[in-house]
Design a protein around this motif. Sequence first.
Motif, PDB file in Angstrom:
ATOM      1  N   SER A 134      35.121 -21.449-100.751  1.00  3.45           N
ATOM      2  CA  SER A 134      36.423 -22.431-100.618  1.00  3.45           C
ATOM      3  C   SER A 134      35.528 -23.975-100.632  1.00  3.45           C
ATOM      4  CB  SER A 134      37.313 -22.025 -99.527  1.00  3.45           C
ATOM      5  OG  SER A 134      38.154 -23.251 -99.713  1.00  3.45           O
ATOM      6  N   ASN A 156      40.097 -28.117 -98.827  1.00  2.00           N
ATOM      7  CA  ASN A 156      40.767 -28.458 -97.530  1.00  2.00           C
ATOM      8  C   ASN A 156      41.479 -27.085 -97.339  1.00  2.00           C
ATOM      9  OD1 ASN A 156      39.532 -30.704 -97.268  1.00  2.00           O
ATOM     10  ND2 ASN A 156      41.237 -31.779 -98.085  1.00  2.00           N
ATOM     11  N   VAL A 157      41.445 -26.530 -96.056  1.00  3.66           N
ATOM     12  CA  VAL A 157      42.098 -25.285 -95.612  1.00  3.66           C
ATOM     13  C   VAL A 157      43.373 -25.775 -95.039  1.00  3.66           C
ATOM     14  CG1 VAL A 157      41.940 -23.500 -93.877  1.00  3.66           C
ATOM     15  CG2 VAL A 157      39.820 -24.213 -94.883  1.00  3.66           C
ATOM     16  N   ILE A 179      47.486 -22.502 -97.004  1.00  5.15           N
ATOM     17  CA  ILE A 179      46.610 -21.143 -97.320  1.00  5.15           C
ATOM     18  C   ILE A 179      47.762 -19.867 -96.799  1.00  5.15           C
ATOM     19  CG2 ILE A 179      44.451 -21.999 -96.598  1.00  5.15           C
ATOM     20  CD1 ILE A 179      44.584 -20.248 -93.953  1.00  5.15           C
ATOM     21  N   PHE A 222      45.027 -23.504-102.977  1.00  3.26           N
ATOM     22  CA  PHE A 222      43.983 -23.035-102.235  1.00  3.26           C
ATOM     23  C   PHE A 222      43.413 -21.428-103.011  1.00  3.26           C
ATOM     24  CE2 PHE A 222      41.953 -20.213 -98.866  1.00  3.26           C
ATOM     25  CZ  PHE A 222      41.230 -21.192 -98.542  1.00  3.26           C
ATOM     26  N   ASN A 250      34.634 -19.901 -95.877  1.00  2.17           N
ATOM     27  CA  ASN A 250      33.754 -21.373 -96.024  1.00  2.17           C
ATOM     28  C   ASN A 250      32.718 -21.239 -94.880  1.00  2.17           C
ATOM     29  OD1 ASN A 250      35.148 -21.664 -93.546  1.00  2.17           O
ATOM     30  ND2 ASN A 250      36.656 -23.422 -94.509  1.00  2.17           N
ATOM     31  N   PHE A 255      38.921 -15.963 -95.172  1.00  4.76           N
ATOM     32  CA  PHE A 255      40.485 -16.109 -95.365  1.00  4.76           C
ATOM     33  C   PHE A 255      40.830 -15.014 -96.168  1.00  4.76           C
ATOM     34  CE2 PHE A 255      38.308 -20.223 -95.034  1.00  4.76           C
ATOM     35  CZ  PHE A 255      39.147 -20.880 -93.895  1.00  4.76           C
TER      36      PHE A 255
END
Length: 70
Positions: free
Chosen positions: A10, A13-14, A17, A24, A54, A59
Amino acid sequence: MTKRYHLLKSLDNVINILDWDSTFWKDAEITSINNFHEKSSAHHPETFAKLQYNDEAIFVIFKVVDKHIL
């Protein structure tokens, strides 16, 4: 037969999600989950997943299409 999944790193930015359709997840490959434990019930709804990572975490998001749940 071995199934392969390309796991994306990724760069985003998280954030956001928890939404399957969010930006995302837009480039993440969709895989279907169709292997179930032999002692599970006969009810196997369509199940899909997307994965990314990441440097700090992996995720995963799932989508289940079940005729018994609206």
